[in-house]
Scaffold this active site. Structure first.
Site, PDB file in Angstrom:
ATOM      1  N   HIS A 191      -3.052 -10.001   9.339  1.00  6.81           N
ATOM      2  CA  HIS A 191      -4.277  -9.482   9.941  1.00  6.81           C
ATOM      3  C   HIS A 191      -3.978  -8.659  11.183  1.00  6.81           C
ATOM      4  O   HIS A 191      -4.600  -7.624  11.432  1.00  6.81           O
ATOM      5  CB  HIS A 191      -5.219 -10.631  10.317  1.00  6.81           C
ATOM      6  CG  HIS A 191      -5.893 -11.274   9.150  1.00  6.81           C
ATOM      7  ND1 HIS A 191      -6.647 -10.565   8.257  1.00  6.81           N
ATOM      8  CD2 HIS A 191      -5.925 -12.562   8.735  1.00  6.81           C
ATOM      9  CE1 HIS A 191      -7.124 -11.387   7.332  1.00  6.81           C
ATOM     10  NE2 HIS A 191      -6.697 -12.596   7.599  1.00  6.81           N
ATOM     11  N   GLU A 433       4.002   1.766 -13.911  1.00  6.68           N
ATOM     12  CA  GLU A 433       4.629   0.880 -12.931  1.00  6.68           C
ATOM     13  C   GLU A 433       5.472  -0.208 -13.593  1.00  6.68           C
ATOM     14  O   GLU A 433       6.020  -1.079 -12.922  1.00  6.68           O
ATOM     15  CB  GLU A 433       3.573   0.260 -12.015  1.00  6.68           C
ATOM     16  CG  GLU A 433       2.383  -0.314 -12.737  1.00  6.68           C
ATOM     17  CD  GLU A 433       1.217  -0.638 -11.808  1.00  6.68           C
ATOM     18  OE1 GLU A 433       1.441  -0.816 -10.595  1.00  6.68           O
ATOM     19  OE2 GLU A 433       0.076  -0.724 -12.303  1.00  6.68           O
ATOM     20  N   ASP A 457       5.618  -1.201  -7.684  1.00  5.92           N
ATOM     21  CA  ASP A 457       5.984  -2.119  -8.765  1.00  5.92           C
ATOM     22  C   ASP A 457       7.095  -1.570  -9.644  1.00  5.92           C
ATOM     23  O   ASP A 457       7.947  -2.322 -10.128  1.00  5.92           O
ATOM     24  CB  ASP A 457       4.761  -2.460  -9.623  1.00  5.92           C
ATOM     25  CG  ASP A 457       3.966  -3.619  -9.046  1.00  5.92           C
ATOM     26  OD1 ASP A 457       4.576  -4.481  -8.395  1.00  5.92           O
ATOM     27  OD2 ASP A 457       2.739  -3.659  -9.243  1.00  5.92           O
ATOM     28  N   CYS A 504       1.361   7.404  -6.672  1.00  3.01           N
ATOM     29  CA  CYS A 504       0.481   6.750  -5.702  1.00  3.01           C
ATOM     30  C   CYS A 504       1.153   5.595  -4.971  1.00  3.01           C
ATOM     31  O   CYS A 504       0.520   4.913  -4.162  1.00  3.01           O
ATOM     32  CB  CYS A 504      -0.799   6.271  -6.374  1.00  3.01           C
ATOM     33  SG  CYS A 504      -0.530   5.046  -7.674  1.00  3.01           S
TER      34      CYS A 504
END
Length: 582
Positions: A191, A433, A457, A504
């Site tokens: 976070h 991927e 991936d 991407c």
């Protein structure tokens, strides 16, 4: 003077005075209670939960105009966790079993829940431990009548230093006064890191023990580009870093000035630079950084919420909002990539030995076709609001693709029957991927509208490397000969079939990979919005024939280290390139 090395969380350079933010450990009492006192202890707990809930709601109200939707969702999730009936039941059960005061019982319950999360191999669930700590500290403060220091009251500019920071700390702090962040704990996906990047505050995390090595008002240099913190720098170091800081700011300004220029090579090759986003809020950043469209809209954010599954109408509204904001530019929505590290709270989260090789993405659709079809309906309905494309993740072969295409056709048939408007010839593509998809890309290219190479991936699966495992992370190499050859094969097969191909994954945003990818024939990149200007600058400095020569040179090499060294040398010599390095 001392230099500490940590993890890059948010880029940028800042020199400032430290503000040491260490919460005093509360001395939690432990004592026996009688059966007749159990009800009173339970009521004390409920009252503390109510007070903590009011506290969060007041924080939301106080920061109503300044808080983002992401921060709002985080606070809402804390409210839900505070009022989780399962936690309450566990508290009641242990009060009867242990007959101890509720403060001590609360800590036992929270620790057990944290242990359960840490025992999983799922990074998303592990990250939720911070939220459990946050809510337990809130309740405990109210039970013990302790008042927490507020970062909202900061009156001077500081570099915030802490052992760790809870999400509520970062959300509640005076962001105008916090110029840098350094913490003992944290990861790139924590976070702290996510919020620091969102607020554009230079940050370094994972420093292990910086909170024990400094005092408040010590002078610090936060180098968010290198992941370094310099404690009490000498005059020469400060002078050099001020020059570096000015150079970095000038570099950033120059890049932003390129936003309206096309990404065209010196010899006229046009390259599309699109943005990766997770929420509709990020569209503003994509537009501000000159994106040619949205190349990857990760739809998981709608599902990975404590409020539960989004309805068809909620999805339709989110997708339509992005399409309308992008106007005439294309938006590619990836269907739900459930599984692996992406877990839907309170859903069918079966513990798997290796979740990244398990029940995820298209494999999930087989078990829950209605969830997939509902999302497809929402996407198709939204298609009338702009230039929409849809793609499927984790396709491993033609059978999976044909299954999904048949499911899409069934949704279209139902929409036609109900006379619901949608774009009939919506462009549908797949992510490459999985190595099997790359190796059969010639077959897949006959049955899909476009390819999008997901290198995160693809590299992981090709090299059999868990990129989150520190022991083998050094093997995660985007410039490995096997990875480069697979990328080349996918691009060549797409071009032979005449379908567009873009990338991407994170490799698309790696400045050192740009010339190589352009030379391989990639004509569309999708990356983080803040990376677009820098990649554009590189593309505008590239000559296609020179990039092709670089590819020929790289493909003749056998070792990853030599390939990387060659690429770096090429970039630095041809483009006077240093990627804003200090």
């Amino acid at each position: 003077m001392k230099t500490l090395k940590g993890i890059v969380a948010s880029p940028g350079i800042i020199i400032g005075k430290a503000y040491l933010y260490l919460e005093k450990e509360y001395s939690t009492p432990k004592y026996d209670i009688k059966d007749s006192e159990i009800l009173a202890e339970h009521e004390r707990f409920l009252k503390a939960v109510e007070s903590a809930t009011i506290e969060i709601k007041e924080l939301k109200k106080k920061k109503k105009k300044k808080i983002s939707k992401e921060e709002c969702r985080l606070l809402d999730s804390h409210i839900l966790m505070l009022n989780d009936p399962d936690i309450t039941r566990e508290i009641i059960t242990k009060l009867h079993e242990k007959k101890k005061n509720v403060e001590w019982i609360l800590l036992q319950v929270i620790e057990e829940n944290i242990d359960k999360l840490n025992a999983t191999q799922n990074e998303y669930l592990k990250e939720r431990t911070t939220d459990f700590v946050d809510i337990s500290q809130r309740i405990l403060r109210h039970l013990l009548f302790k008042k927490r220091r507020s970062l909202a009251d900061l009156e001077k500019e500081v570099v915030l230093v802490a052992g760790t920071l809870l999400p509520s700390d970062v959300i509640g702090m005076n962001k105008e006064k916090v110029k840098g962040i350094a913490t003992d704990g944290g990861t790139k996906t924590s976070h702290i890191a996510i919020l620091a990047r969102s607020f554009e505050i230079p940050a370094v995390v994972g420093l292990s023990d910086i909170s024990t090595k400094i005092e408040s008002d010590d002078e610090l240099i936060i180098d968010g580009n290198k992941g370094e913190v310099i404690i009490t720098p000498d005059d020469v170091t400060k002078k050099n870093y001020r020059k570096t800081q000015k150079k970095w700011l000038k570099h950033e300004l120059q890049l932003l000035n390129m936003n309206k220029l096309p990404a065209t090579t010196r010899d006229g090759k046009i390259i599309n630079l699109k943005a990766n986003i997770e929420t509709p809020d990020e569209v503003k950043s994509a537009i501000a950084h000159g994106a040619d469209g949205i190349g990857l809209y990760r739809s998981e954010f709608l599902f990975i919420q404590p409020t539960g599954f989004p309805s068809e109408d909620e999805q339709y509204k989110a997708y339509s909002t992005v399409l309308e904001a992008m106007k005439d530019k294309s938006v590619c929505i990836r269907t739900l990539d459930y599984g692996g590290e992406k877990i839907i709270p309170d859903f069918d989260n079966r513990i798997e030995g290796n979740p990244l090789l398990g029940w995820r993405a298209v494999r999930f659709y087989r078990s829950y076709p209605d969830i997939f079809k509902t999302q497809v309906r929402a996407i198709l309905r939204a298609s009338v609001h702009g230039r929409l494309k849809m793609m499927f993740p984790m396709i491993s072969g033609i059978d999976e693709l044909k299954l999904l295409m048949s499911m899409v056709e069934s949704v279209k048939k139902d929409l036609r029957k109900k006379k619901i408007e949608f774009v009939e010839d919506i462009d549908i593509g797949i992510m490459i991927e999985v190595p099997s998809a790359a190796l059969t890309s010639d077959i897949l290219a006959r049955h899909t509208g476009f390819f999008s190479i997901g290198t995160n991936d693809l590299i992981q699966y090709t090299l059999a490397v868990d990129r989150g495992n520190e022991r083998v992370a050094y093997l995660y190499e985007p410039f490995h000969p096997g990875v480069i050859r697979l990328i080349q094969q996918v691009i060549d097969n797409a071009k032979r079939r005449g379908i567009p191909v873009e990338m991407c994954g994170e490799m698309a945003g790696n400045p050192y990979a740009v010339a190589l990818l352009v030379g391989l024939g990639l004509d569309s990149f999708s990356l983080s919005p803040v990376r677009i200007p820098e990649v554009k600058k590189i593309i505008r400095s590239i000559n296609m024939s020179e990039a092709a020569c670089l590819v020929d040179q790289v493909l003749s090499m056998e070792q990853t280290a030599k390939i990387e060294k060659t690429i770096v040398k090429w970039m630095e010599e041809k483009l006077d390139f240093n990627s804003g390095k200090s």
